[in-house]
Enzyme design. Structure first.
Site, PDB file in Angstrom:
ATOM      1  N   GLU A  69       8.003  10.378  -5.970  1.00  0.00           N
ATOM      2  CA  GLU A  69       9.350   9.958  -5.569  1.00  0.00           C
ATOM      3  C   GLU A  69       9.933  10.903  -4.523  1.00  0.00           C
ATOM      4  O   GLU A  69      10.554  10.464  -3.541  1.00  0.00           O
ATOM      5  CB  GLU A  69      10.255   9.894  -6.795  1.00  0.00           C
ATOM      6  CG  GLU A  69       9.938   8.737  -7.719  1.00  0.00           C
ATOM      7  CD  GLU A  69      10.712   8.757  -9.028  1.00  0.00           C
ATOM      8  OE1 GLU A  69      10.608   7.781  -9.782  1.00  0.00           O
ATOM      9  OE2 GLU A  69      11.426   9.759  -9.296  1.00  0.00           O
ATOM     10  N   HIS A 115      -1.751  -8.627  -3.147  1.00  0.00           N
ATOM     11  CA  HIS A 115      -0.458  -9.296  -3.381  1.00  0.00           C
ATOM     12  C   HIS A 115       0.131  -8.904  -4.740  1.00  0.00           C
ATOM     13  O   HIS A 115       0.876  -9.677  -5.350  1.00  0.00           O
ATOM     14  CB  HIS A 115      -0.604 -10.823  -3.321  1.00  0.00           C
ATOM     15  CG  HIS A 115      -1.222 -11.340  -2.064  1.00  0.00           C
ATOM     16  ND1 HIS A 115      -0.489 -11.581  -0.928  1.00  0.00           N
ATOM     17  CD2 HIS A 115      -2.507 -11.633  -1.752  1.00  0.00           C
ATOM     18  CE1 HIS A 115      -1.296 -12.023   0.029  1.00  0.00           C
ATOM     19  NE2 HIS A 115      -2.530 -12.048  -0.443  1.00  0.00           N
ATOM     20  N   GLY A 124      20.723  22.141  25.619  1.00  0.00           N
ATOM     21  CA  GLY A 124      20.486  23.326  24.801  1.00  0.00           C
ATOM     22  C   GLY A 124      20.897  24.608  25.489  1.00  0.00           C
ATOM     23  O   GLY A 124      20.530  25.701  25.061  1.00  0.00           O
ATOM     24  N   SER A 142      14.207  12.029 -18.310  1.00  0.00           N
ATOM     25  CA  SER A 142      15.511  11.405 -18.508  1.00  0.00           C
ATOM     26  C   SER A 142      16.408  12.326 -19.301  1.00  0.00           C
ATOM     27  O   SER A 142      15.947  13.056 -20.187  1.00  0.00           O
ATOM     28  CB  SER A 142      15.351  10.064 -19.237  1.00  0.00           C
ATOM     29  OG  SER A 142      16.609   9.529 -19.595  1.00  0.00           O
TER      30      SER A 142
END
Length: 461
Positions: A325, A182, A97, A312
């Site tokens: 998301e 599961h 740096g 959409s």
């Protein structure tokens, strides 16, 4: 005294003028790997350390008061973000740096010259960099920037998410629903209990970060080139860290061992590992929320999320879990960043780590991504969750795994027979149990009451 208009003009001029010098220009020509620049939080740390260093050198009688004050004021402008466009060097530069440290020295020296109308002249290396080396300044900036971001952004955002989850849980102690293991139907629990797991995950991350935050308070400053402290006053580091403590409210001290602090980035690797764990936790929470809100007709449809935008461009009326998301993508980046920091951390040879700018950039990014993600989950998802009680109650009443509650009365095999028959015939467990056992409806009702079943019966998978 300079007139206000003249001062404003001077400020405008030095914000637009080229303040860096030859060494920065050489770095610009040499390093053209990406368009990534050192982050704002790192530049704040760099300016703050330069200011504290000038203050320490004055107190030690090594720098006269005019030069020291001028450097402090110029460095504060750097720290406050007035000159970020004067730090154009690529993250992918010299591994120590040095280029960015020289960049700061040149910018601060130019600012001193401009703001003093050339009555004060300081040398980038002899004065601005006095008692310092890139090798101790840059690791110190990594620790300082990360500590400040964790203390002021990430910990408060995780606390906010945890409290928001707890508030939501308090609304749903009486909401009994089907559990899942599961991805298959399992024994019931309350929605409050399900949320409590999320809250506990967030709290675990919070505690781990808080417990390990002090490791970032130990700074390499004072070790200079290789850890021996050559060309710096023995009291320099203590004075610098005391000033940083006063400025931030965080208790900074010189590193216990300068040789480790300069040659290794183990602390950054450790903190990154905790950030990765935090990202995994937020990912789990986000995915649970996506599953629970899936549908509305062909998914679980147990909770509903607010419609934040059209889901959409072709399917009208579609509502997508856009915030979970986005958080998942941010968490994926953080998990990848941990691998980057791990590999960068092992890239120290002898007395110096040579991937410091990459560690600085990546660690700051991870902290900021998690801070924003936690706030987004709290404010745009958790607060706005509504429960589809009809769907939850319908699924619960038809859950064949409720037969587990009968195993102590009739054994595993008979309970399995009831569960399979209930599922195959789309009937409730209690109806089938009345048919296949000699137990009274009253006793079966008591044993199969979901409210009784959420009190801690051990589930056998």
């Amino acid at each position: 005294m300079q007139k206000k208009d003249d001062k404003n003009t001077a400020n405008k001029n030095h914000k637009t003028a080229c303040l860096y010098g030859d060494e920065t220009a050489k770095s610009l020509a040499n390093f053209t790997i990406s368009e990534l620049k050192m982050p704002r939080a790192f530049l704040w740390a760099l300016g703050t350390i330069k200011s504290a260093s000038a203050q320490a050198n004055q107190a030690l009688g090594l720098l006269d008061s005019d030069k020291s004050l001028a450097i402090q004021l110029a460095a504060k402008e750097v720290a406050d973000g007035f000159h970020d466009n004067q730090f154009p060097i690529d993250v992918f530069q010299t591994g120590s740096g040095t280029s960015t440290n020289m960049n700061a020295n040149e910018v601060i020296a130019s600012l001193v010259k401009l703001t003093s109308n050339q009555t004060i002249s300081v040398h980038p290396n002899d004065d601005v960099n006095m008692g310092q080396s890139s090798n101790d300044v840059i690791p110190s900036c990594i620790h300082l920037s990360a500590a400040k971001l964790i203390a002021e952004q990430l910990l408060p955002s995780l606390e906010h998410l945890r409290n928001t989850l707890d508030d939501k849980a308090s609304e749903h102690h009486g909401t009994i629903k089907t559990g899942r293991t599961h991805l298959m139907d399992a024994m019931p629990l309350s929605f409050a209990q399900e949320i409590s797991a999320w809250s506990a995950q967030v709290n675990y991350a919070y505690d781990q970060l808080q417990n390990n935050l002090p490791s970032l308070y130990k700074l390499a400053i004072g070790g200079t080139a290789v850890g021996t402290g050559v060309n710096t006053h023995p009291n320099f580091a203590a004075m610098v860290t005391r000033t940083l403590t006063e400025k931030t409210g965080l208790t900074f001290t010189p590193a216990d061992n300068y040789f480790r602090a300069i040659s290794a980035q183990d602390t950054a690797v450790c903190i990154s590992g905790i950030l990765k764990t935090t990202a995994v936790s937020l990912s789990k929470i986000s995915n649970d929320i996506r599953w629970l809100s899936s549908g509305p007709l062909n998914g679980l449809n147990e909770i509903r999320l607010p419609e934040l935008q059209k889901g959409s461009s072709i399917m009208p009326g579609k509502v997508n879990p856009v915030i979970p998301e986005a958080v998942l993508m941010a968490c994926t980046q953080v998990i990848g960043n941990d691998t980057t920091i791990t590999l960068a951390g092992q890239s120290g040879n002898f007395q110096l780590n040579t991937m410091l700018p990459l560690i600085a950039h990546t660690l700051v990014q991870s902290i900021q991504l998690l801070s924003s993600s936690a706030n987004a989950l709290a404010d745009k998802v958790v607060k706005e969750i509504s429960v589809n009680h009809d769907e939850i109650e319908k699924n619960l009443s038809r859950n064949p795994i409720l037969a587990t509650a009968l195993t102590k009365l009739i054994g595993y095999e008979k309970s399995a027979e009831i569960a399979k028959k209930a599922y195959a015939e789309k009937r409730t467990v209690i109806d089938v149990a009345i048919e296949l056992t000699n137990i009274s409806a009253v006793e079966l009702t008591a044993h199969l009451d979901p409210k009784r079943l959420i009190g801690g019966i051990n589930e056998t998978e």
